[in-house]
Scaffold this motif. Sequence first.
Motif, PDB file in Angstrom:
ATOM      1  N   PRO A 264      17.943  33.044  46.619  1.00 53.71           N
ATOM      2  CA  PRO A 264      18.486  34.349  47.020  1.00 53.71           C
ATOM      3  C   PRO A 264      18.493  34.686  48.507  1.00 53.71           C
ATOM      4  O   PRO A 264      19.373  35.420  48.969  1.00 53.71           O
ATOM      5  CB  PRO A 264      17.602  35.340  46.249  1.00 53.71           C
ATOM      6  CG  PRO A 264      17.230  34.601  45.018  1.00 53.71           C
ATOM      7  CD  PRO A 264      17.091  33.167  45.433  1.00 53.71           C
ATOM      8  N   GLN A 267      21.400  35.312  51.071  1.00 50.45           N
ATOM      9  CA  GLN A 267      22.226  36.519  51.053  1.00 50.45           C
ATOM     10  C   GLN A 267      21.521  37.649  51.809  1.00 50.45           C
ATOM     11  O   GLN A 267      20.293  37.737  51.821  1.00 50.45           O
ATOM     12  CB  GLN A 267      22.485  36.971  49.613  1.00 50.45           C
ATOM     13  CG  GLN A 267      23.352  35.995  48.841  1.00 50.45           C
ATOM     14  CD  GLN A 267      23.966  36.599  47.587  1.00 50.45           C
ATOM     15  OE1 GLN A 267      24.459  37.706  47.610  1.00 50.45           O
ATOM     16  NE2 GLN A 267      23.944  35.831  46.505  1.00 50.45           N
ATOM     17  N   SER A 270      19.832  40.790  47.809  1.00 48.27           N
ATOM     18  CA  SER A 270      19.964  40.123  46.503  1.00 48.27           C
ATOM     19  C   SER A 270      19.426  40.994  45.373  1.00 48.27           C
ATOM     20  O   SER A 270      18.617  41.883  45.607  1.00 48.27           O
ATOM     21  CB  SER A 270      19.225  38.781  46.518  1.00 48.27           C
ATOM     22  OG  SER A 270      17.830  38.974  46.427  1.00 48.27           O
ATOM     23  N   CYS A 273      23.656  41.646  44.555  1.00 45.63           N
ATOM     24  CA  CYS A 273      24.026  40.752  45.655  1.00 45.63           C
ATOM     25  C   CYS A 273      25.127  41.317  46.545  1.00 45.63           C
ATOM     26  O   CYS A 273      25.952  42.117  46.112  1.00 45.63           O
ATOM     27  CB  CYS A 273      24.509  39.429  45.063  1.00 45.63           C
ATOM     28  SG  CYS A 273      23.180  38.552  44.220  1.00 45.63           S
ATOM     29  N   PHE A 275      26.721  38.758  48.472  1.00 43.15           N
ATOM     30  CA  PHE A 275      27.496  37.514  48.592  1.00 43.15           C
ATOM     31  C   PHE A 275      27.745  37.164  50.068  1.00 43.15           C
ATOM     32  O   PHE A 275      28.580  36.325  50.373  1.00 43.15           O
ATOM     33  CB  PHE A 275      28.831  37.597  47.818  1.00 43.15           C
ATOM     34  CG  PHE A 275      28.666  38.236  46.470  1.00 43.15           C
ATOM     35  CD1 PHE A 275      27.970  37.581  45.463  1.00 43.15           C
ATOM     36  CD2 PHE A 275      29.146  39.518  46.208  1.00 43.15           C
ATOM     37  CE1 PHE A 275      27.785  38.178  44.227  1.00 43.15           C
ATOM     38  CE2 PHE A 275      28.953  40.120  44.980  1.00 43.15           C
ATOM     39  CZ  PHE A 275      28.264  39.454  43.982  1.00 43.15           C
ATOM     40  N   LEU A 301      24.912  27.244  46.485  1.00 45.01           N
ATOM     41  CA  LEU A 301      24.417  28.607  46.698  1.00 45.01           C
ATOM     42  C   LEU A 301      24.047  29.289  45.390  1.00 45.01           C
ATOM     43  O   LEU A 301      24.873  29.370  44.475  1.00 45.01           O
ATOM     44  CB  LEU A 301      25.479  29.460  47.401  1.00 45.01           C
ATOM     45  CG  LEU A 301      25.896  29.045  48.804  1.00 45.01           C
ATOM     46  CD1 LEU A 301      26.944  30.020  49.340  1.00 45.01           C
ATOM     47  CD2 LEU A 301      24.679  28.998  49.735  1.00 45.01           C
ATOM     48  N   TRP A 302      22.826  29.798  45.332  1.00 43.83           N
ATOM     49  CA  TRP A 302      22.436  30.672  44.236  1.00 43.83           C
ATOM     50  C   TRP A 302      23.177  31.986  44.344  1.00 43.83           C
ATOM     51  O   TRP A 302      23.379  32.499  45.458  1.00 43.83           O
ATOM     52  CB  TRP A 302      20.924  30.960  44.313  1.00 43.83           C
ATOM     53  CG  TRP A 302      20.492  32.029  43.338  1.00 43.83           C
ATOM     54  CD1 TRP A 302      19.974  31.837  42.102  1.00 43.83           C
ATOM     55  CD2 TRP A 302      20.545  33.450  43.521  1.00 43.83           C
ATOM     56  NE1 TRP A 302      19.709  33.053  41.492  1.00 43.83           N
ATOM     57  CE2 TRP A 302      20.060  34.057  42.349  1.00 43.83           C
ATOM     58  CE3 TRP A 302      20.983  34.275  44.557  1.00 43.83           C
ATOM     59  CZ2 TRP A 302      19.973  35.437  42.172  1.00 43.83           C
ATOM     60  CZ3 TRP A 302      20.916  35.663  44.395  1.00 43.83           C
ATOM     61  CH2 TRP A 302      20.408  36.229  43.209  1.00 43.83           C
ATOM     62  N   THR A 303      23.542  32.554  43.227  1.00 45.62           N
ATOM     63  CA  THR A 303      23.948  33.961  43.208  1.00 45.62           C
ATOM     64  C   THR A 303      23.912  34.458  41.779  1.00 45.62           C
ATOM     65  O   THR A 303      23.870  33.675  40.829  1.00 45.62           O
ATOM     66  CB  THR A 303      25.353  34.181  43.804  1.00 45.62           C
ATOM     67  OG1 THR A 303      25.500  35.581  44.120  1.00 45.62           O
ATOM     68  CG2 THR A 303      26.475  33.778  42.850  1.00 45.62           C
ATOM     69  N   ASN A 304      23.863  35.769  41.631  1.00 42.93           N
ATOM     70  CA  ASN A 304      24.272  36.329  40.356  1.00 42.93           C
ATOM     71  C   ASN A 304      25.509  37.169  40.638  1.00 42.93           C
ATOM     72  O   ASN A 304      25.832  37.412  41.820  1.00 42.93           O
ATOM     73  CB  ASN A 304      23.131  37.088  39.655  1.00 42.93           C
ATOM     74  CG  ASN A 304      22.656  38.306  40.398  1.00 42.93           C
ATOM     75  OD1 ASN A 304      23.446  39.095  40.886  1.00 42.93           O
ATOM     76  ND2 ASN A 304      21.342  38.473  40.492  1.00 42.93           N
ATOM     77  N   PHE A 347      33.987  34.736  47.624  1.00 42.61           N
ATOM     78  CA  PHE A 347      33.328  33.429  47.515  1.00 42.61           C
ATOM     79  C   PHE A 347      34.111  32.394  48.333  1.00 42.61           C
ATOM     80  O   PHE A 347      33.542  31.590  49.060  1.00 42.61           O
ATOM     81  CB  PHE A 347      33.270  32.961  46.050  1.00 42.61           C
ATOM     82  CG  PHE A 347      32.200  33.597  45.205  1.00 42.61           C
ATOM     83  CD1 PHE A 347      31.841  34.933  45.350  1.00 42.61           C
ATOM     84  CD2 PHE A 347      31.538  32.853  44.222  1.00 42.61           C
ATOM     85  CE1 PHE A 347      30.861  35.512  44.550  1.00 42.61           C
ATOM     86  CE2 PHE A 347      30.555  33.415  43.422  1.00 42.61           C
ATOM     87  CZ  PHE A 347      30.225  34.746  43.582  1.00 42.61           C
ATOM     88  N   HIS A 351      32.199  31.153  51.558  1.00 44.55           N
ATOM     89  CA  HIS A 351      31.400  29.996  51.143  1.00 44.55           C
ATOM     90  C   HIS A 351      32.237  28.716  51.071  1.00 44.55           C
ATOM     91  O   HIS A 351      31.979  27.747  51.766  1.00 44.55           O
ATOM     92  CB  HIS A 351      30.742  30.243  49.782  1.00 44.55           C
ATOM     93  CG  HIS A 351      30.212  31.628  49.582  1.00 44.55           C
ATOM     94  ND1 HIS A 351      30.255  32.282  48.383  1.00 44.55           N
ATOM     95  CD2 HIS A 351      29.619  32.500  50.444  1.00 44.55           C
ATOM     96  CE1 HIS A 351      29.720  33.484  48.501  1.00 44.55           C
ATOM     97  NE2 HIS A 351      29.332  33.655  49.738  1.00 44.55           N
ATOM     98  N   TYR A 359      27.821  26.250  43.203  1.00 39.43           N
ATOM     99  CA  TYR A 359      27.037  27.448  42.942  1.00 39.43           C
ATOM    100  C   TYR A 359      25.997  27.219  41.861  1.00 39.43           C
ATOM    101  O   TYR A 359      26.159  26.351  40.991  1.00 39.43           O
ATOM    102  CB  TYR A 359      27.951  28.596  42.482  1.00 39.43           C
ATOM    103  CG  TYR A 359      28.839  29.111  43.584  1.00 39.43           C
ATOM    104  CD1 TYR A 359      28.342  30.005  44.530  1.00 39.43           C
ATOM    105  CD2 TYR A 359      30.166  28.680  43.691  1.00 39.43           C
ATOM    106  CE1 TYR A 359      29.157  30.478  45.565  1.00 39.43           C
ATOM    107  CE2 TYR A 359      30.981  29.145  44.713  1.00 39.43           C
ATOM    108  CZ  TYR A 359      30.474  30.037  45.649  1.00 39.43           C
ATOM    109  OH  TYR A 359      31.262  30.498  46.659  1.00 39.43           O
TER     110      TYR A 359
END
Lengths: 715, 715
Positions: A264, A267, A270, A273, A275, A301-304, A347, A351, A359
């Motif tokens: 996280p 970012q 988070s 998020c 992003f 990249l981690w994200t939710n 995204f 990214h 991801y």
Amino acid sequence: MKPLNRVIVLLQFLLITLSVSAQGLSWTEVAPGVWKAVAGKPEAYNLLTAADVTPNKTALARLEKAPFPLLREEIKVRFQDGKTYLRLPLDRTEQLYGFGLNFQTVHQRGKILQLHVDHYGKSDNGRTHAPVPFYVSSKGYGVLINSARYLDIYAGSAVRKDSKNPPELKDRNTDKTWSARPYSDAVEVLIPAAGLEFYVFAGPSPLDAVRRFNLFNGGGTLPPRWGLGFTQRVHRLYTAEQVLGEAREFEEKGYPLDFIGLEPGWQSKSYPCTFEWDKGRFPEPERFVRELLSKGVRINLWTNPYVSPEASIYPEIAPFTASHTVWVGAVPDLSMPRAREVLFSKFEQDHVRIGVSGYKIDEVDGYDSYLWPDVATFPSGHSAEQMRQTYGLLVQKHTFDLFRKNNTRTYGLVRASNAGGSSFPYVIYNDNYSHEDFITALINSGYSGVLWTPEVRASKTGEEWLRRMQTVCFSPMAMINAWSSGTRPWSFPEVAEQVKQMAQLRMQMMPYWYTEFAKYHYQGTPPFRSMNLEAGFGQEARKEKNSASLEENPYEEAVTREVKDQYMAGEYLLVAPLFTGQSTRKVILPKGRWYDFYTGTFVGNGEVISVTADLDKIPVFVKDGGIIPLMAPRLHAPKAGERVDMEIRHYGQKNGKYLLYDDDGETFDYEKGRYSWREIKVERQPDGQWKGTLAVAEPGKPNSVGTVSWRFMTQ
Amino acid sequence: MKPLNRVIVLLQFLLITLSVSAQGLSWTEVAPGVWKAVAGKPEAYNLLTAADVTPNKTALARLEKAPFPLLREEIKVRFQDGKTYLRLPLDRTEQLYGFGLNFQTVHQRGKILQLHVDHYGKSDNGRTHAPVPFYVSSKGYGVLINSARYLDIYAGSAVRKDSKNPPELKDRNTDKTWSARPYSDAVEVLIPAAGLEFYVFAGPSPLDAVRRFNLFNGGGTLPPRWGLGFTQRVHRLYTAEQVLGEAREFEEKGYPLDFIGLEPGWQSKSYPCTFEWDKGRFPEPERFVRELLSKGVRINLWTNPYVSPEASIYPEIAPFTASHTVWVGAVPDLSMPRAREVLFSKFEQDHVRIGVSGYKIDEVDGYDSYLWPDVATFPSGHSAEQMRQTYGLLVQKHTFDLFRKNNTRTYGLVRASNAGGSSFPYVIYNDNYSHEDFITALINSGYSGVLWTPEVRASKTGEEWLRRMQTVCFSPMAMINAWSSGTRPWSFPEVAEQVKQMAQLRMQMMPYWYTEFAKYHYQGTPPFRSMNLEAGFGQEARKEKNSASLEENPYEEAVTREVKDQYMAGEYLLVAPLFTGQSTRKVILPKGRWYDFYTGTFVGNGEVISVTADLDKIPVFVKDGGIIPLMAPRLHAPKAGERVDMEIRHYGQKNGKYLLYDDDGETFDYEKGRYSWREIKVERQPDGQWKGTLAVAEPGKPNSVGTVSWRFMTQ
């Protein structure tokens, strides 16, 4: 007739009428060996429309032709209480597998499940990351219920009064054979919708049914080569400098590393998020990503997907989000094109454009405690339930598309999936950390068109660390997830060297893994799968008395003992992991001769053997005639066009044959025919010596093979 | 505007229209302080129609008048996805209780439950024996959702985007106060039906809301006096001779015994049942029952309602049974008069007529593994779900009616109940055997209009045996269930004497218990209830960090610590049980002075005390001014008309007042006014001495009091 009785008769008549008025089933063979049935008014939004993939009909057509595997008249549909009821027959000896990513059980006959996307909660009750409504019968067919609803499944557990094949009536007072779970002759399903669409997949073998299912979903995913290398997810608050330092350390110490996962802290905010890159920890994201790429290390990249009200995209996406929030973040209605456009162009811009390679999409499975509730509404009009069942598919599909547009493959992580997701380049993971459950999930993943990684995070001892590293290296993704612990492969000095060898073995085996994934893609065969899909594996689940005490076991329920700790990895390998504290274990060998992976010595044939393995070895066995192509150990996957030297191993007494897959390993050019299958043959010569040959590369086709050496493991 | 956006705006408009078109709520004050709200088209079959009881409006009218306890405009109803959505507001400090018979938690705010009749499965997720859709707020009101469907409850866990009182947005990367469960301002419920009927119960106190709920359900049950005595359930395969022998042994050894429970072996076949006496084990049932009755011992019969195809009633009942079976037995559709007639006239003929005094009705909660599945259909047209939610109510109501017809009270056991069941003379039990959970269930029973027994079965040690006996003697039913173990009160010789004293104390306290049950009946006050219903008990649930490790606790979830091991028993007693291994424990005393039950000494006032108790004592405390009427120890409850001598105890410094209830203890004549409340007064005289008075019996009213002696416990 009394007035009361008259009313009853009337009511019964009404009920019968309602049952009879159930529309019949309409059947279509939609692809070779795949039949679709429709009853009533199925919902327009379902798992397959969410996944939106095209069946690989060409590959399906190449499979053995097969007749419809059931008696159509034994399949019943009925409408009741606003829902649709489906029944499929079971014979006495049939076993069932599948129903999604289960963690504790492989045999599913007799189970009651409510299929429901959720974090696995320590019991196989239908709530799991991928509650795929697909089951496979030991009789060699499969059934998919294509509904984005929570489905109630009675997988051979209920007994109808009108059953033509009923269980025996017993008196519990005196009959010691009385059972709390009498024999049931059907799978019964309740679909909370006014209609139903389902599919039947022919065999003839259970594995063929799985293949047809995967090919119908577009074929299994083909990861980039680097996806099969080693990956490290760094501590959640690492800075760019720390990440670069970590990559350097891998290189210096000689540990393979193909991609790094940022957790996280990359970012600016988070949970929920933004992003957006954090300017403090990552002041120059593009330069950072490029620098790593230049060293052969990619970034994931981690994200939710939950949008912070402080994210730049918030105002634009807000109208396309759910009534309820997750951690005060808005929930994009990803079934709406506009929501996808806003989220994923962010995204793309921030990214993908700067070189991010994939991801890890977290929390789309949802613990109920934080996810949107079932009372939530979505602007598309899809229900919270439908969104929950498909959200994992939606995030996979639409992030995949970002990379596909660039003709660049990706390989990432996701915490939810469902039917239709076979072709998405994502591996499922979760917060659970039971090594045993992880292996059972790996076994079950092969029944559901999903991939699973038994990720390594932390360990109490070097032994545990190494045992976990061994299984993750024999899985779809060889990963350490140090988001919380900050562990590295060398964190346990006493096993650091063995861990390195393990990771190197993973790299050496890349040609084998890559070819096995190609089979997943082109033929539908899961690279990691249950022993029960292996011919000659006759192991049945055994029922055992649970406890003789009625105090502890008031219904005298038997407990099922089943094989859930060994699995097939690719065409030839049987993997039998050891868990912490074990140095010896039982392995059930299917019929046919089996050989030790490390030494090539014969170990057994259709029998239960006891194996003892040193700490530095995971027991792996090779089928007679097995061919395993290895490359020289290296720290990063070969680049597109790069040639690597290969050692081809042969095991056993039989002649061997293997089709080695090749393409550029990075793009989708294989979809335009830019790939090859080159035949490897190992044959015993008249003089008793083995001889190996590799077919020459077709001109114009990709060829990543340098010089080849041969190793005949069994003398 | 792009065409796509236009479609979206259209869709949103449609959605808004659908929400707005939700019918408003129509409110009626159906009884004093009880409001009914209706929205849409509620289903005709619901919990209250299944229970079919008449509210006690007279008693309701006697309660303090109270205004509508919420802001009506903050209660929202909406129709979505074929279901009904209900929202009720919560303020920041409010706590919630109830939602049925929970076993591990008392505070329910923040919980997510699916209310579903089931055997308790070791977690409070809504699946329980009595998933009563009624909650009580610490602000002093209650809400009942009258639906026989599985209800999804978000009891203050979900956060809406449009909340007017939203939680704070936090960044998990840097903010240590980030919470995985942000504050929620509402209870939200999803009712899978096209309409909804619900009720709001005024306070002003939470206990008043509970009282109104119970009185609305006809008032709490008033058991026969003998129901509050001691009961032994004998081994499942005992013969008549063995049962008679056991009764003799109780008598000879001096252990109280009011009724004996026969387990499955009394039936000719069981699981499924014939409802017929086994000719081998019970050759002369009527003579057997009469013989026991002549000794002051009643008979209770175990059964489940599943009809063996070999039962004599099978052909007649078969048309009125479900599509699916339970252990190959037919499931009577008890919502149909004809099914009830066939089944219960068998009960009447074979059991009630010959003197059987009650039933233990097993397996109407259902482990999914054996119960009828949700796909089953019933000839009445009610769904399997509706039948499951109400079956416990139906068996209670209609067996109760068998006894009511004879003007004889009954008191039995059942494994499922629901809202509307307060007045049914049944106590819930289950297969679980955690002593701690049993006490938490006892606490929660008082929020849901049900009774619960922490039954004693077997034990590993004498200590455990005695500790369990102590709590069962301070519960609605003092029972040993030896169906499997064959245990008797004296099974552990080292504590046999203490067990006897405990059982004798239970008998001595009968006048107190009986009066407290009368208050349950006439005033709605649960005899066993949570400390949180006691004025001056300020104990809140505390949130504590679960684990500092993100590995073990990835969402940094806090854990709730709450008081769930002490409870109120009747007006004056606070019971704080000890569990095996404990000799000392903390007890939280509400404000006001409290006294030791055994010695009368002052123990504290609004504070946490540490108590140490010998093995033979269960810690019990009495409120200042408390009066406890005891009778002389005896082996059987007094018969109708019998007079018993009484010792009336007074505790503390305050003057005391108590209304002692009396009636014949066996019939329903109390409904015709044949009962009395006699005032007991204890007052300090000018000379400093205590003086007690008992109002003289009204002529013509029942009077079971012989000579009275007084004991002023606190000097």
